[in-house]
Design a protein around this motif. Structure first.
Motif, mmCIF file in Angstrom:
data_model
loop_
_atom_site.group_PDB
_atom_site.id
_atom_site.type_symbol
_atom_site.label_atom_id
_atom_site.label_comp_id
_atom_site.label_asym_id
_atom_site.label_seq_id
_atom_site.Cartn_x
_atom_site.Cartn_y
_atom_site.Cartn_z
ATOM 1 N N PRO A 100 59.556 -66.222 -29.422
ATOM 2 C CA PRO A 100 60.437 -67.243 -30.022
ATOM 3 C C PRO A 100 60.368 -68.598 -29.314
ATOM 4 O O PRO A 100 60.426 -69.638 -29.936
ATOM 5 N N GLN A 101 60.213 -68.586 -27.997
ATOM 6 C CA GLN A 101 60.189 -69.829 -27.223
ATOM 7 C C GLN A 101 58.779 -70.375 -27.041
ATOM 8 O O GLN A 101 58.559 -71.292 -26.263
ATOM 9 N N LEU B 84 53.153 -64.106 -22.194
ATOM 10 C CA LEU B 84 52.499 -65.374 -21.855
ATOM 11 C C LEU B 84 53.376 -66.509 -22.345
ATOM 12 O O LEU B 84 53.925 -66.451 -23.445
ATOM 13 N N ASP B 85 53.486 -67.556 -21.544
ATOM 14 C CA ASP B 85 54.225 -68.728 -22.025
ATOM 15 C C ASP B 85 53.306 -69.601 -22.877
ATOM 16 O O ASP B 85 52.137 -69.253 -23.104
ATOM 17 N N ALA B 86 53.812 -70.717 -23.351
ATOM 18 C CA ALA B 86 53.041 -71.588 -24.246
ATOM 19 C C ALA B 86 51.813 -72.190 -23.566
ATOM 20 O O ALA B 86 50.894 -72.663 -24.241
ATOM 21 N N GLU B 87 51.768 -72.161 -22.239
ATOM 22 C CA GLU B 87 50.623 -72.685 -21.483
ATOM 23 C C GLU B 87 49.671 -71.558 -21.052
ATOM 24 O O GLU B 87 48.844 -71.766 -20.174
ATOM 25 N N TRP B 88 49.824 -70.384 -21.636
ATOM 26 C CA TRP B 88 49.002 -69.206 -21.372
ATOM 27 C C TRP B 88 49.212 -68.620 -19.979
ATOM 28 O O TRP B 88 48.393 -67.842 -19.494
ATOM 29 N N SER C 193 48.438 -70.135 -32.377
ATOM 30 C CA SER C 193 48.388 -71.357 -33.191
ATOM 31 C C SER C 193 49.044 -71.181 -34.560
ATOM 32 O O SER C 193 49.694 -72.096 -35.056
ATOM 33 N N GLN C 194 48.892 -70.006 -35.159
ATOM 34 C CA GLN C 194 49.455 -69.770 -36.494
ATOM 35 C C GLN C 194 50.825 -69.097 -36.436
ATOM 36 O O GLN C 194 51.435 -68.881 -37.479
ATOM 37 N N ARG C 195 51.238 -68.735 -35.230
ATOM 38 C CA ARG C 195 52.534 -68.063 -35.032
ATOM 39 C C ARG C 195 52.611 -66.815 -35.907
ATOM 40 O O ARG C 195 53.562 -66.576 -36.629
ATOM 41 N N GLN C 196 51.550 -66.008 -35.813
ATOM 42 C CA GLN C 196 51.516 -64.779 -36.590
ATOM 43 C C GLN C 196 51.118 -63.604 -35.703
ATOM 44 O O GLN C 196 50.439 -63.783 -34.698
ATOM 45 N N GLN D 70 69.082 -58.649 -29.470
ATOM 46 C CA GLN D 70 69.691 -59.525 -28.472
ATOM 47 C C GLN D 70 69.200 -59.217 -27.052
ATOM 48 O O GLN D 70 69.538 -59.917 -26.126
ATOM 49 N N ILE D 71 68.419 -58.175 -26.888
ATOM 50 C CA ILE D 71 67.936 -57.811 -25.560
ATOM 51 C C ILE D 71 66.761 -58.707 -25.193
ATOM 52 O O ILE D 71 65.788 -58.786 -25.921
ATOM 53 N N THR D 72 66.858 -59.395 -24.074
ATOM 54 C CA THR D 72 65.776 -60.270 -23.628
ATOM 55 C C THR D 72 64.796 -59.474 -22.776
ATOM 56 O O THR D 72 65.099 -58.367 -22.331
#
Length: 185
Positions: A102-103, A28-32, A78-81, A6-8
């Motif tokens: 997760p986000q 990194l966010d989804a936009e790198w 891309s593969q979320r691995q 639960q720790i962010t």
């Protein structure tokens, strides 16, 4: 009580946990875009926090585009691995672990393993030299054996002595000539 999962990142950063980690840590966010870097990451990159936060990772480190790190991070995103690899960048070796966030985006840990790689390289060089020395010793032993066999087969008496005159080698013709087997040493 807060459970570990639960720790962010913000809570951990506020607590100083990520700043105390000796591995580089970057989010990194989804936009790198870089949304967080710890002190170790700053030290390894020789950049200031303000120079990194909000910047696109590939624009900030353009030399990494097209490299192993680029391929691995693209795969992780891309593969979320999770990916775990070693990469040579800017005259240093890094061990990198990247986890899908997760986000979206990635959480990346990396450590400078240049010293370890240098030791491995030194070890491999020593092992190579040892192999060469063994091969040379085997070759010399074979040459010596062949020479002894050839000298033994000669009809002429042959013997050698050390600096003090002690017999160190003799062939059978020398023993026959002397009428006895010479004492070595």
């Amino acid at each position: 009580m807060i459970e570990a999962n639960q720790i962010t990142a913000n809570q951990a950063a506020d607590a100083g946990v990520l700043e105390a980690v000796t591995d580089g840590f970057m989010v990194l966010d989804a936009e790198w875009r870089i949304t967080y870097v710890n002190a170790a990451a700053l030290r390894m990159s020789a950049l200031q926090r303000e120079q990194m936060l909000g910047r696109n990772h590939w624009e900030l480190f353009p030399a990494s585009v097209g490299t192993s790190v680029h391929r691995h991070l693209l795969l992780a995103a891309s593969q979320r691995q999770t990916v775990d690899f070693e990469n040579y960048y800017d005259r240093r070796w890094f061990h990198v672990k990247a986890y899908p966030a997760p986000q979206g985006g990635l959480v990346i840990f990396y450590e400078d393993i240049t010293a370890r790689k240098d030791l491995e390289e030194d070890r491999n060089e020593l092992l190579r030299r040892e192999r060469e020395a063994r091969e040379q010793a085997e070759t010399l032993n074979e040459v010596s054996r062949t020479a002894r066999e050839m000298i033994e087969a000669l009809p002429a008496a042959v013997y050698t002595t050390d600096a003090e005159g002690r017999v160190t080698f003799f062939n059978s013709a020398a023993a026959t000539l002397a009428g006895r087997v010479p004492q070595l040493g």
